[in-house]
Design a protein around this motif. Structure first.
Motif, mmCIF file in Angstrom:
data_model
loop_
_atom_site.group_PDB
_atom_site.id
_atom_site.type_symbol
_atom_site.label_atom_id
_atom_site.label_comp_id
_atom_site.label_asym_id
_atom_site.label_seq_id
_atom_site.Cartn_x
_atom_site.Cartn_y
_atom_site.Cartn_z
ATOM 1 N N UNK A 84 -7.335 -15.854 -49.080
ATOM 2 C CA UNK A 84 -5.998 -15.474 -49.532
ATOM 3 C C UNK A 84 -5.936 -13.960 -49.540
ATOM 4 N N UNK A 85 -5.073 -13.397 -48.690
ATOM 5 C CA UNK A 85 -5.016 -11.932 -48.535
ATOM 6 C C UNK A 85 -3.562 -11.475 -48.470
ATOM 7 N N UNK A 86 -3.314 -10.178 -48.757
ATOM 8 C CA UNK A 86 -1.975 -9.626 -48.543
ATOM 9 C C UNK A 86 -1.627 -9.693 -47.062
ATOM 10 N N UNK A 87 -0.346 -9.820 -46.758
ATOM 11 C CA UNK A 87 0.083 -9.988 -45.366
ATOM 12 C C UNK A 87 -0.329 -8.837 -44.471
ATOM 13 N N UNK A 88 -0.466 -7.635 -45.037
ATOM 14 C CA UNK A 88 -0.857 -6.488 -44.203
ATOM 15 C C UNK A 88 -2.353 -6.429 -43.928
ATOM 16 N N UNK A 102 6.005 -13.752 -51.427
ATOM 17 C CA UNK A 102 5.300 -12.669 -52.125
ATOM 18 C C UNK A 102 4.320 -11.937 -51.209
ATOM 19 N N UNK A 103 4.539 -12.043 -49.886
ATOM 20 C CA UNK A 103 3.715 -11.307 -48.915
ATOM 21 C C UNK A 103 2.231 -11.643 -49.005
ATOM 22 N N UNK A 104 1.921 -12.908 -49.229
ATOM 23 C CA UNK A 104 0.552 -13.388 -49.216
ATOM 24 C C UNK A 104 0.359 -14.327 -48.032
ATOM 25 N N UNK A 105 -0.856 -14.384 -47.509
ATOM 26 C CA UNK A 105 -1.141 -15.308 -46.418
ATOM 27 C C UNK A 105 -2.451 -16.040 -46.679
ATOM 28 N N UNK A 106 -2.490 -17.282 -46.251
ATOM 29 C CA UNK A 106 -3.728 -18.054 -46.242
ATOM 30 C C UNK A 106 -4.259 -18.027 -44.818
ATOM 31 N N UNK A 107 -5.485 -17.563 -44.663
ATOM 32 C CA UNK A 107 -6.089 -17.468 -43.339
ATOM 33 C C UNK A 107 -7.232 -18.472 -43.251
ATOM 34 N N UNK A 108 -7.165 -19.345 -42.250
ATOM 35 C CA UNK A 108 -8.190 -20.367 -42.045
ATOM 36 C C UNK A 108 -8.983 -20.024 -40.792
ATOM 37 N N UNK A 109 -10.302 -19.927 -40.931
ATOM 38 C CA UNK A 109 -11.160 -19.643 -39.790
ATOM 39 C C UNK A 109 -12.322 -20.625 -39.758
ATOM 40 N N UNK A 110 -12.869 -20.812 -38.574
ATOM 41 C CA UNK A 110 -14.015 -21.698 -38.375
ATOM 42 C C UNK A 110 -15.077 -20.941 -37.602
ATOM 43 N N UNK A 111 -16.310 -20.977 -38.109
ATOM 44 C CA UNK A 111 -17.407 -20.326 -37.411
ATOM 45 C C UNK A 111 -18.054 -21.290 -36.421
ATOM 46 N N UNK A 112 -18.669 -22.352 -36.923
ATOM 47 C CA UNK A 112 -19.354 -23.314 -36.065
ATOM 48 C C UNK A 112 -18.463 -24.496 -35.711
ATOM 49 N N UNK A 113 -18.022 -25.208 -36.725
ATOM 50 C CA UNK A 113 -17.146 -26.361 -36.517
ATOM 51 C C UNK A 113 -16.382 -26.635 -37.809
ATOM 52 N N UNK A 114 -15.250 -27.308 -37.700
ATOM 53 C CA UNK A 114 -14.491 -27.648 -38.899
ATOM 54 C C UNK A 114 -13.167 -28.280 -38.532
ATOM 55 N N UNK A 115 -12.501 -28.830 -39.544
ATOM 56 C CA UNK A 115 -11.235 -29.502 -39.324
ATOM 57 C C UNK A 115 -10.175 -29.064 -40.310
ATOM 58 N N UNK A 116 -8.942 -28.883 -39.804
ATOM 59 C CA UNK A 116 -7.789 -28.516 -40.629
ATOM 60 C C UNK A 116 -6.718 -29.561 -40.343
ATOM 61 N N UNK A 117 -6.555 -30.496 -41.253
ATOM 62 C CA UNK A 117 -5.769 -31.692 -40.968
ATOM 63 C C UNK A 117 -4.503 -31.759 -41.823
ATOM 64 N N UNK A 118 -3.355 -31.787 -41.167
ATOM 65 C CA UNK A 118 -2.084 -31.996 -41.858
ATOM 66 C C UNK A 118 -1.713 -33.465 -41.729
ATOM 67 N N UNK A 119 -1.378 -34.103 -42.853
ATOM 68 C CA UNK A 119 -1.064 -35.528 -42.801
ATOM 69 C C UNK A 119 -0.055 -35.890 -43.882
ATOM 70 N N UNK A 120 0.467 -37.101 -43.786
ATOM 71 C CA UNK A 120 1.500 -37.559 -44.715
ATOM 72 C C UNK A 120 0.965 -38.508 -45.777
ATOM 73 N N UNK A 121 -0.360 -38.530 -45.925
ATOM 74 C CA UNK A 121 -0.985 -39.424 -46.899
ATOM 75 C C UNK A 121 -1.643 -40.621 -46.264
ATOM 76 N N UNK A 122 -1.464 -40.757 -44.947
ATOM 77 C CA UNK A 122 -2.023 -41.919 -44.250
ATOM 78 C C UNK A 122 -3.287 -41.575 -43.465
ATOM 79 N N UNK A 123 -3.841 -40.394 -43.686
ATOM 80 C CA UNK A 123 -5.036 -39.968 -42.957
ATOM 81 C C UNK A 123 -6.203 -40.894 -43.321
#
Length: 275
Positions: A84-88, A102-123
């Motif tokens: 969680x970092x300021x947008x700048x 409020x000029x905040x951003x969530x930054x998601x990064x992966x080094x080796x492997x990983x998953x970022x899954x958006x779902x509606x509750x049926x995952x």
């Protein structure tokens, strides 16, 4: 890698800092990572959650999950780093980026492997469901679960395999198991068939107390939280402590490759008892 102490730390921090905030925009990966997985196309995440509000954050097993006001959920697993970092201050390379008010951003990064899954509750991913249904080591019923799992496990399993494979205890992976086994005085390769009742009880105790110490200290000092800060729990058994000697007896800490990862142990404090 996110294991239970970091999952609980990160989820608590996110809960304290982003719940109630609206999503301004979601940016897809700036750089393709062939070992980062999504649920559907990440280019569709913006249309799904833009304008919605973060209503809760939960941590379980190897997952952190953010729930939005329109019913969608975003879960990330153990290979994903979130900041969680300021947008700048946002980085140019990311696997997903969420702009908040409020000029905040969530930054998601992966080094080796990983998953970022958006779902509606049926995952229905197997690892997600096992983590979601996992019995917490801090639950009153964990002792019963531990003994039941021990009895149902093959006797030729090693201590590391028992703790850190097949999702028997989601969130307990190769990382945290090093200190658990060290504090219990059990060699990572030792077969569980050689455990006495005292060994089993001591391992149970150390699963609970070591994990609790890690959580209370904001995670391990080998991992970072959403602000890029290392946890305050000082890991006893890792690549960072190999040259320091055993914290109990002063003996040499050895490293081996075993079951797809590294193990660290003291030959004096963790003797390899054989059948």
């Amino acid at each position: 890698m996110l294991e239970l102490p970091e999952v609980l730390t990160v989820s608590k921090q996110l809960k304290n800092h982003i719940v109630g905030k609206k999503i301004s925009k979601v940016l897809p990966p700036s750089k393709v990572h062939k070992f980062c997985w999504y649920n559907g196309e990440p280019t569709e995440y913006n249309a799904a959650i833009k304008g919605s509000e973060v209503i809760s954050v939960e941590g379980f097993g190897i997952f952190v999950e953010i729930t939005f006001s329109n019913g969608y959920k975003l879960c990330l697993n153990d290979g994903v780093n979130v900041r969680l970092v300021p947008s700048n201050e946002k980085t140019k390379n990311f696997q997903l980026l969420i702009e908040l008010e409020d000029d905040l951003v969530l930054v998601f990064t992966v080094a080796m492997y990983g998953g970022i899954f958006l779902h509606d509750g049926s995952y229905d991913n197997e690892y997600y469901l096992k983590s979601k249904q996992a019995i917490s080591p801090f639950s009153k019923v964990f002792t019963e679960h531990y003994h039941k799992t021990f009895m149902e496990s093959k006797p030729n399993l090693s201590a590391k395999a028992f703790l850190a494979t097949q999702q028997r205890f989601p969130g307990v992976g190769n990382g945290v198991s090093q200190d658990i086994l060290f504090e219990a005085g059990i060699h990572p390769k030792r077969k569980i068939s050689t455990f006495s009742e005292a060994d089993k009880d001591r391992l149970l105790e150390k699963i609970i107390t070591v994990l609790n110490e890690m959580v209370q200290n904001g995670g391990r000092d080998t991992e970072k939280n959403i602000f890029g800060e290392k946890g305050s729990y000082k890991v006893r058994m890792s690549k960072n402590t190999m040259g320091l000697g055993c914290p109990k007896c002063g003996g040499e800490i050895l490293k081996e490759t075993y079951l797809g990862g590294s193990i660290y142990y003291c030959t004096q404090c963790q003797p390899l008892v054989k059948d």
